[in-house]
Design an enzyme around this catalytic site. Sequence first.
Site, PDB file in Angstrom:
ATOM      1  N   ASP A 100     -31.302  43.471  -7.458  1.00  0.00           N
ATOM      2  CA  ASP A 100     -30.371  44.596  -7.469  1.00  0.00           C
ATOM      3  C   ASP A 100     -29.923  44.849  -6.031  1.00  0.00           C
ATOM      4  OD1 ASP A 100     -29.602  47.113  -9.401  1.00  0.00           O
ATOM      5  OD2 ASP A 100     -29.814  47.741  -7.316  1.00  0.00           O
ATOM      6  N   GLU A 160     -24.470  45.731 -10.401  1.00  0.00           N
ATOM      7  CA  GLU A 160     -24.914  45.018  -9.203  1.00  0.00           C
ATOM      8  C   GLU A 160     -26.253  44.327  -9.424  1.00  0.00           C
ATOM      9  OE1 GLU A 160     -26.100  49.412  -8.530  1.00  0.00           O
ATOM     10  OE2 GLU A 160     -24.604  48.262  -9.645  1.00  0.00           O
ATOM     11  N   ASP A 213     -16.321  44.686  -5.123  1.00  0.00           N
ATOM     12  CA  ASP A 213     -16.204  43.421  -5.853  1.00  0.00           C
ATOM     13  C   ASP A 213     -16.416  42.228  -4.924  1.00  0.00           C
ATOM     14  OD1 ASP A 213     -15.723  44.753  -8.193  1.00  0.00           O
ATOM     15  OD2 ASP A 213     -13.564  44.362  -8.229  1.00  0.00           O
ATOM     16  N   HIS A 263     -13.731  50.070  -4.481  1.00  0.00           N
ATOM     17  CA  HIS A 263     -14.243  49.128  -5.473  1.00  0.00           C
ATOM     18  C   HIS A 263     -13.784  47.697  -5.214  1.00  0.00           C
ATOM     19  CE1 HIS A 263     -16.242  51.938  -8.221  1.00  0.00           C
ATOM     20  NE2 HIS A 263     -15.311  52.807  -7.840  1.00  0.00           N
TER      21      HIS A 263
END
Length: 302
Positions: free
Chosen positions: A162, A205, A179, A175
Amino acid sequence: MSDSTTPSTTEALGAVLDEHLRWIGQWQRAVFYREGRGGERSSAPASFEAWCQSASRDDLLQQPAVQKLATLHEQMHRQARLILLKASGGELPTEAEYEGVIGRFEEFMLHLRRMERAFAAAASGLDPLTGLRTRRGMGEALEREHNRYRRTGQPFCVALADIDKFKGINDSYGHDIGDRVLAATAAVISRGVRSFDEAFRMGGEEFLVCLKETGLDEGYAVIERLRVDLMRSPVVLPDGRVIPVTASFGLVEAVADLTVDDLVVCADRALYQAKNSGRNRVIRYGIDRPEPKQAVAKAGRG
C-alpha cells in the site's frame, strides 16, 4: 448475468463513437446547406443515452470519468441545437460558435476513445492505468498456486503493498499526478519481482504480489528489495518537482490450514501493522511483533 446478445460496454461505446462521427457531418451539412433541417440524427444520436441507461444499471454513472463524458455530451449537443435553431432562421453561426461545437466534439471523442480503451483493458483483466492484472484474475491465480502447494508442498508467499500517504499526494498534487505515482509504483513492482511471480492491482493504491516457489525468508528478501527500490525511485514531474514514494508491505507464507482468502486477510493484517509501526517497512505475518506504542506515532492506514 447479462444476456449473451447484449452488447458489451466496449462494443456499446464503439457504437456511440461511430454514430457521433456520422452525426458531426450531418450536423455541418444541416447548418450550412439545409437551413437547420437535417433530420433528427443531426440533433442528437440515441446511442449515448442508451449507453448511459446501461451504465446506470451497472452503477457506472457515479464514476468521475463517466460523469465528465456525460457533461461534455450534453454541452456539445446543447450548443449544436442552438446553432441549428439559428440556421433555421437564416442566420449562419459565427466562427467562435462553430469552433465551440467542434472543440466540444473533439474533446468528447478524445474522452470517449480513452474510456473505450479502458473498458477493453478491464475486460481483458488488465488495469488500464498500471498494466497490471486486476482482482478479476487474482483469485484464480492464487487458487492455482494454492492447489500446487497442496499437491506438491512447494511453498509460496503473498504480499500486500500500500503506497504510503497516497491521499496526501492526491490532495497536494491532484489526481492526475496521483495516477502518475500509481503507474510508476506498478512499474517498480513489475521490474522488482521475478519473472515467474505475479503482480496485481487490488484497487486504489494497493497491490498484491504472489511469490511462487518461495518460503518466507526468500520472500522477505524479494519484498525488502522491492521496498528499497521503490524508496529510491521518486517520481519526477515535468516541472522538475520530485515526489518521494514509499510503500508498506504485509507478507505471509502459505500454510496447510489457510485458504486463499485467509492468506489475503493475514497479509492485510501484517500490512496494517506495517502502517501502524511507522510505514515504509515489510511486516511478516506471525513473525514480526508490533513496535512499542511510544516509539512511533499512530500511523493509521494511510
